[in-house]
Scaffold this motif. Sequence first.
Motif, PDB file in Angstrom:
ATOM      1  N   LEU A 295      62.519  75.180  25.597  1.00  0.00           N
ATOM      2  CA  LEU A 295      63.105  76.521  25.618  1.00  0.00           C
ATOM      3  C   LEU A 295      64.467  76.522  26.307  1.00  0.00           C
ATOM      4  CD1 LEU A 295      59.979  78.719  26.441  1.00  0.00           C
ATOM      5  CD2 LEU A 295      61.328  78.784  24.344  1.00  0.00           C
ATOM      6  N   ILE A 296      64.569  75.803  27.427  1.00  0.00           N
ATOM      7  CA  ILE A 296      65.839  75.727  28.154  1.00  0.00           C
ATOM      8  C   ILE A 296      66.904  75.048  27.295  1.00  0.00           C
ATOM      9  CG2 ILE A 296      66.994  74.609  30.116  1.00  0.00           C
ATOM     10  CD1 ILE A 296      64.414  75.164  31.725  1.00  0.00           C
ATOM     11  N   TYR A 297      66.491  74.024  26.567  1.00  0.00           N
ATOM     12  CA  TYR A 297      67.442  73.303  25.715  1.00  0.00           C
ATOM     13  C   TYR A 297      68.029  74.222  24.637  1.00  0.00           C
ATOM     14  CZ  TYR A 297      69.420  69.693  22.712  1.00  0.00           C
ATOM     15  OH  TYR A 297      70.291  68.931  21.966  1.00  0.00           O
ATOM     16  N   PHE A 298      67.183  75.068  24.070  1.00  0.00           N
ATOM     17  CA  PHE A 298      67.631  75.940  22.980  1.00  0.00           C
ATOM     18  C   PHE A 298      67.990  77.353  23.444  1.00  0.00           C
ATOM     19  CE2 PHE A 298      65.077  72.758  20.658  1.00  0.00           C
ATOM     20  CZ  PHE A 298      65.995  72.379  19.694  1.00  0.00           C
ATOM     21  N   ALA A 299      68.102  77.583  24.755  1.00  0.00           N
ATOM     22  CA  ALA A 299      68.312  78.934  25.289  1.00  0.00           C
ATOM     23  C   ALA A 299      69.557  79.610  24.723  1.00  0.00           C
ATOM     24  CB  ALA A 299      68.409  78.883  26.810  1.00  0.00           C
ATOM     25  N   GLN A 300      69.372  80.873  24.308  1.00  0.00           N
ATOM     26  CA  GLN A 300      70.465  81.691  23.801  1.00  0.00           C
ATOM     27  C   GLN A 300      70.708  82.931  24.658  1.00  0.00           C
ATOM     28  OE1 GLN A 300      72.486  80.807  21.131  1.00  0.00           O
ATOM     29  NE2 GLN A 300      71.354  78.872  21.364  1.00  0.00           N
ATOM     30  N   ASN A 301      69.737  83.288  25.469  1.00  0.00           N
ATOM     31  CA  ASN A 301      69.891  84.410  26.393  1.00  0.00           C
ATOM     32  C   ASN A 301      68.973  84.188  27.587  1.00  0.00           C
ATOM     33  OD1 ASN A 301      67.227  85.662  25.797  1.00  0.00           O
ATOM     34  ND2 ASN A 301      68.154  86.052  23.791  1.00  0.00           N
ATOM     35  N   VAL A 302      69.003  85.080  28.568  1.00  0.00           N
ATOM     36  CA  VAL A 302      68.279  84.881  29.820  1.00  0.00           C
ATOM     37  C   VAL A 302      66.762  84.886  29.638  1.00  0.00           C
ATOM     38  CG1 VAL A 302      68.155  87.328  30.474  1.00  0.00           C
ATOM     39  CG2 VAL A 302      68.263  85.565  32.261  1.00  0.00           C
ATOM     40  N   TRP A 303      66.275  85.538  28.557  1.00  0.00           N
ATOM     41  CA  TRP A 303      64.833  85.597  28.344  1.00  0.00           C
ATOM     42  C   TRP A 303      64.232  84.226  28.057  1.00  0.00           C
ATOM     43  CZ3 TRP A 303      61.643  89.369  29.617  1.00  0.00           C
ATOM     44  CH2 TRP A 303      62.209  90.621  29.874  1.00  0.00           C
TER      45      TRP A 303
END
Length: 476
Positions: free
Chosen positions: A103-111
């Motif tokens: 999830l961190i690798y593909f993160a697009q926003n703070v959620w």
Amino acid sequence: MYKNMLSGYPIQILSSFIVSLGILSFGLGHLWVAPAVPKLLNNDGNGDDTPVQISEDEGSWIASMELITLPISSLSTIFLANHFGTKNVLVFGPAPLVISWILIYFAQNVWYFFIARILVGLSEALFYNCGPVYIGEISDPKIRGVMLFLIPVFFNTGGLLSYYFAYVLSIRTFALLSIIPGVLYFVLFIGMPHSPYYFIIHKKYKDAESTLRFLRGKDYKEGELKLLQEAVETEMQNKVNIKTVLSNQSYRVSFGIVLMTMSFQQLCGSTAVASYLHYIINESYVTHNTETVALIVGIITVCGSLTSTFWIDRKGRRPLILVSLTASGILMLLLAVWFTLKDHGFDLRSYDWLLGTILCVYQFFVNFGIINMSFVLAGELFSTNTKNYGTSTALIGYGVFGFITNKIFLFINSALGMSYNFYGFSFFSFLGVLLFYIYLPETRQKTLVEIQEMLQQKKKKLPKMEMKVVNNESVK
């Protein structure tokens, strides 16, 4: 063939090391927030390979989200451990961590980060509920303390790697590399033995005897299984609920002590200082590179854990906790004075080495005692029928107080000043010294059965019993 080579201490040590490798993978995720939050606060979308920029309030939620999930995830772990056994639960401990890094690798926003931190909290509950219990049950009393201390040593090693590499590497690169330890742990731990307690609880006595012989090796004693079986079955006949916990002497004492240890581990500031280490260094106007100071602090943290492994089974649990909290109280007071002087306009840049020294010595002593002892006591004090409930209850206290200290840290800094955080940590450290001096018994070199017999003594008041135990240990 390999069973003969590994039986006895080798398999106990190997199993404990592999569990601790899983803890290392968790340490990478837990302390990732220290270098990551300042990066995300200052990110303009061009300085790192993630497009996410966060506010200070969102940063405090990222640092705290993992801890607030512990009450729910700990209760879930009770169900899983009771039905499937601690070893089976531990096998899948890294799974939430691996998903969080993706999830961190593909993160697009703070959620993306919020959900990732919730998954880290789930992994924390799995490892910290079942890890100390598993190691405590498979280890011989002579090495149990050292084996349990591997948990904080490997956790701090993961933190050390995170302090430095999560700072110098991009967020996505570090996330990708951090998947490796969890996958390696999964492959290795599948082949490790169950605890004999697991087989006794499920009435698989031949498997229990086979496992016990394997774990004890040449030190196996005839009749040991029978004694263990009688003790476990007696404990398992006593169903645990709130009423039995409140009415049973040993339950009250063990629950109270471990809950108190986990809570004061947070109240002395250990998690808040570790989570905001880079932020604290930046706020102090230290002239050295932040990553250099953080790396040194991380190395000293590991040294504190390693040093305690040489003392725990020589001096006992009580002295390490009392020394640790006393040092914490003094050092947090010094840190509070530093920031008070800074806030009043004193130029402390010529003495920036002093702040780094205070942080290093503080991290050494909290890891020398109060942090590491939480895992040791969780693995020793609970009876068979309360282990899963006990460690889960302790983790709830750890999570609640950890969430409070992490969440309000930045708020107090903005509203009152950084120094007030450290005055509070100092106060609770000294309060902990008083409470542990009164209530903490000594469990050094006692079997788990002997510890339960000690806790069940009702005729003597606990403080007197504790002093007797300590005196006996010192005579030895």
